[in-house]
Design an enzyme around this catalytic site. Structure first.
Site, PDB file in Angstrom:
ATOM      1  N   SER A   1      26.866  89.184 -43.695  1.00 48.21           N
ATOM      2  CA  SER A   1      28.024  88.900 -44.562  1.00 48.21           C
ATOM      3  C   SER A   1      27.549  88.551 -45.966  1.00 48.21           C
ATOM      4  CB  SER A   1      28.851  87.741 -43.997  1.00 48.21           C
ATOM      5  OG  SER A   1      28.079  86.559 -43.905  1.00 48.21           O
TER       6      SER A   1
ATOM      7  N   ASP B   1      22.861  81.489 -47.235  1.00 49.37           N
ATOM      8  CA  ASP B   1      22.649  82.924 -46.982  1.00 49.37           C
ATOM      9  C   ASP B   1      22.758  83.749 -48.263  1.00 49.37           C
ATOM     10  OD1 ASP B   1      22.578  82.029 -44.411  1.00 49.37           O
ATOM     11  OD2 ASP B   1      24.104  83.397 -43.634  1.00 49.37           O
TER      12      ASP B   1
HETATM   13  N1  LIG Z   1      27.659  96.456 -43.624  1.00 42.72           N
HETATM   14  C1  LIG Z   1      28.814  95.805 -43.709  1.00 42.72           C
HETATM   15  N2  LIG Z   1      29.927  96.459 -44.140  1.00 42.72           N
HETATM   16  C2  LIG Z   1      31.083  95.783 -44.227  1.00 42.72           C
HETATM   17  N3  LIG Z   1      31.284  94.486 -43.894  1.00 42.72           N
HETATM   18  C3  LIG Z   1      30.228  93.803 -43.471  1.00 42.72           C
HETATM   19  C4  LIG Z   1      28.948  94.429 -43.357  1.00 42.72           C
HETATM   20  N4  LIG Z   1      28.099  93.487 -42.909  1.00 42.72           N
HETATM   21  C5  LIG Z   1      28.817  92.357 -42.729  1.00 42.72           C
HETATM   22  N5  LIG Z   1      30.094  92.526 -43.078  1.00 42.72           N
HETATM   23  C6  LIG Z   1      31.166  91.513 -43.001  1.00 42.72           C
HETATM   24  O1  LIG Z   1      30.568  90.296 -42.557  1.00 42.72           O
HETATM   25  C7  LIG Z   1      31.145  89.866 -41.301  1.00 42.72           C
HETATM   26  C8  LIG Z   1      30.079  89.259 -40.403  1.00 42.72           C
HETATM   27  O2  LIG Z   1      29.756  88.013 -40.935  1.00 42.72           O
HETATM   28  P1  LIG Z   1      29.223  86.809 -40.074  1.00 42.72           P
HETATM   29  O3  LIG Z   1      30.157  86.495 -38.949  1.00 42.72           O
HETATM   30  O4  LIG Z   1      28.901  85.753 -41.037  1.00 42.72           O
HETATM   31  O5  LIG Z   1      27.870  87.364 -39.410  1.00 42.72           O
HETATM   32  P2  LIG Z   1      26.409  87.562 -40.048  1.00 42.72           P
HETATM   33  O6  LIG Z   1      25.552  86.668 -39.226  1.00 42.72           O
HETATM   34  O7  LIG Z   1      26.040  88.982 -39.817  1.00 42.72           O
HETATM   35  O8  LIG Z   1      26.487  87.160 -41.474  1.00 42.72           O
HETATM   36  C9  LIG Z   1      31.741  91.120 -40.697  1.00 42.72           C
HETATM   37  O9  LIG Z   1      32.816  90.780 -39.839  1.00 42.72           O
HETATM   38  C10 LIG Z   1      32.207  91.884 -41.942  1.00 42.72           C
HETATM   39  O10 LIG Z   1      33.460  91.403 -42.364  1.00 42.72           O
HETATM   40  C1  LIG Z   2      25.652  78.545 -39.479  1.00 44.98           C
HETATM   41  C2  LIG Z   2      25.231  78.750 -40.931  1.00 44.98           C
HETATM   42  O1  LIG Z   2      24.333  77.689 -41.283  1.00 44.98           O
HETATM   43  C3  LIG Z   2      24.457  80.084 -41.102  1.00 44.98           C
HETATM   44  C4  LIG Z   2      25.257  81.279 -40.700  1.00 44.98           C
HETATM   45  O2  LIG Z   2      24.500  82.446 -40.802  1.00 44.98           O
HETATM   46  P1  LIG Z   2      25.051  83.834 -40.219  1.00 44.98           P
HETATM   47  O3  LIG Z   2      26.372  84.134 -40.865  1.00 44.98           O
HETATM   48  O4  LIG Z   2      25.182  83.659 -38.728  1.00 44.98           O
HETATM   49  O5  LIG Z   2      24.016  84.864 -40.575  1.00 44.98           O
HETATM   50  C5  LIG Z   2      26.474  78.696 -41.810  1.00 44.98           C
HETATM   51  C6  LIG Z   2      26.192  78.526 -43.294  1.00 44.98           C
HETATM   52  O6  LIG Z   2      25.116  78.018 -43.676  1.00 44.98           O
HETATM   53  O7  LIG Z   2      27.098  78.837 -44.089  1.00 44.98           O
HETATM   54 MG   LIG Z   3      27.315  85.384 -42.273  1.00 47.47          MG
END
Ligand SMILES: Nc1ncnc2c1ncn2[C@@H]1O[C@H](COP(=O)(O)OP(=O)(O)O)[C@@H](O)[C@H]1O
Ligand SMILES: C[C@@](O)(CCOP(=O)(O)O)CC(=O)O
Ligand SMILES: [Mg+2]
Length: 406
Positions: free
Chosen positions: A141, A199
């Site tokens: 994200s 992040d």
């Molecule tokens: N390649 C991508 N294209 C579009 N949206 C994305 C992409 N990668 C991540 N996202 C957005 O980020 C969200 C995932 O975020 P999150 O739950 O924080 O997991 P992560 O650990 O991968 O950050 C997805 O539901 C989507 O909305």
């Molecule tokens: C759980 C947390 O510490 C990291 C989240 O990372 P991810 O979206 O799971 O890649 C949330 C944050 O720092 O905003």
């Molecule tokens: Mg994330």
């Protein structure tokens, strides 16, 4: 006639959190590091009076007429929660439940409308492709939000395009990176609800850093550390898990506050050991301590309620080979990291990876510390990634007398 914008091709890395996930949301230290897997974004000016996004990783392909979007703007208004609400209504998201596609779309529209809203909205197309698994704890994200912020700021002229004709990749100056990071943080607010900012900061600056309440201390001298990343493929949402931890803290403050303090101490102890490892010969004792800290933190994360049987399995399978693992990111599924010792035999690594794959997980060895957000020429991007972006509107790379064109 909409104003024309600058085309650009950018990328940002994913991240792994060594220690401090969740605790960092509550003002504690986190140690995070960029990965060498990235998200790529191509922004292309168009002239058909629409704005379009192509997000093949999450099967989202959408276009809007600029005239419709303009109606959501009030003259001179800066982006705020009112606009966010108007966008939600526009997208028909009345129940507040944002799925993968809606979160990504809302994040794009939010940054696009706020950067261009005070003038004419430009016609453009944005295509994104990521090497990162989505929603698995590796900061997809943030990499997405950093790419959107960099490309849209650059297209709007708010920051320069650093890439010169002869460059293959280029980074922005400090003050431009700060602007990118602040817009990426707003994107993370839409996706995470209450992000710490760690992040997007890693996605912007890259490398390894210590993050505490918005303050960033890059760890310039870090030992070369090898890790395994394992994706359990159990889906989860950071937003839901961050809210779950908050609920537990509110329910049991005297129990949970010491847990967060202990995680803080784990992060600080780990940082101390990593620093020692750059100053003196690395010994087995350094690695023993790093492994113990991993075990302690994994238990603390379970206490916070963000464990998962699949993550327990990663810990068990790797421990059977003498290797120590913890979840990384929000947990609840997603990815684990496993520390590899310098003396770990490659046969052991291979058989551990095979055991993890036999559980149905994806597993790969990775190096850490990739560069933060970059602007690219098409020549600096892997052919297969360019091909995917090509499918959604990047013209083939052609060599011309006067240089390269996108
Ligand atoms: N390649 C991508 N294209 C579009 N949206 C994305 C992409 N990668 C991540 N996202 C957005 O980020 C969200 C995932 O975020 P999150 O739950 O924080 O997991 P992560 O650990 O991968 O950050 C997805 O539901 C989507 O909305
Ligand atoms: C759980 C947390 O510490 C990291 C989240 O990372 P991810 O979206 O799971 O890649 C949330 C944050 O720092 O905003
Ligand atoms: Mg994330």
């Amino acid at each position: 006639m909409s104003p024309s914008v600058r085309d650009c091709l950018v990328s940002a890395p994913g991240k792994a959190i060594l220690h401090g996930e969740h605790a960092v949301v509550h003002g504690k230290v986190a140690l995070a590091v960029s990965l060498n897997r990235r998200t790529y974004l191509h922004l292309k000016a168009t002239s058909d009076g629409t704005v379009c996004i192509n997000l093949p990783n999450i099967d989202t392909f959408l276009c809007w007429n600029l005239s419709e979007l303009k109606q959501l703007l009030e003259a001179g208004q800066r982006l705020d929660f009112d606009l966010l609400k108007r966008l939600r209504d526009f997208m028909g998201l009345t129940n507040g439940n944002l799925d993968t596609s809606n979160m990504a779309t809302l994040t794009f529209l939010y940054i696009y409308m706020s950067l261009f809203g005070s003038g004419e909205l430009p016609s453009l197309k944005v295509s994104v492709w990521s090497e990162l698994p989505t929603g698995a704890g590796l900061g997809s994200s943030a990499a997405y939000s950093v790419c959107l912020a960099a490309a849209l700021l650059c297209a709007s002229g708010a920051i320069p395009a650093p890439l010169k004709e002869w460059d293959h990749t280029c980074r922005w100056h400090q003050e431009d990176l700060e602007l990118i990071n602040s817009w990426a943080f707003q994107g993370e607010m839409i996706i995470h609800g209450n992000p710490s900012g760690v992040d997007n900061t890693v996605g912007t600056w890259g490398g390894m850093l210590r993050f505490l309440a918005g303050k960033i201390i890059p760890l310039s001298r870090v030992p070369l550390i090898r890790i395994l990343l394992t994706n359990t493929k159990v889906p989860r949402s950071t937003k839901v898990l961050v809210a779950r931890v908050k609920d537990r803290i509110n329910k049991f403050p005297p129990i949970m506050i010491p847990v967060l303090d202990t995680v803080d101490a784990v992060s600080s102890t780990c940082e101390k050991v990593l620093t020692e490892m750059t100053r003196e010969p690395i010994t087995g004792e350094h690695y023993n301590t790093l492994e113990e800290l991993i075990d302690i933190n994994q238990h603390l994360l379970n206490v916070m309620g963000v464990g998962h049987p699949a993550l327990d399995m990663v810990c068990r399978v790797t421990l059977a080979k003498g290797l120590h693992s913890k979840l990384t990111g929000a947990g609840g599924g997603g990815c684990g990291i496993t520390l590899l010792r310098p003396e770990t035999d490659s046969a052991i690594i291979q058989s551990t990876m095979q055991d993890l794959k036999d559980c149905g997980f994806d597993c790969w060895e990775t190096s850490i510390g990739g560069p933060g957000v970059q602007q690219h020429s098409p020549f600096s991007i892997k052919e297969e990634i360019l091909e995917i972006l090509n499918r959604y509107g990047v013209p083939r790379v052609t060599e011309q007398e006067d240089g390269l064109t996108l």
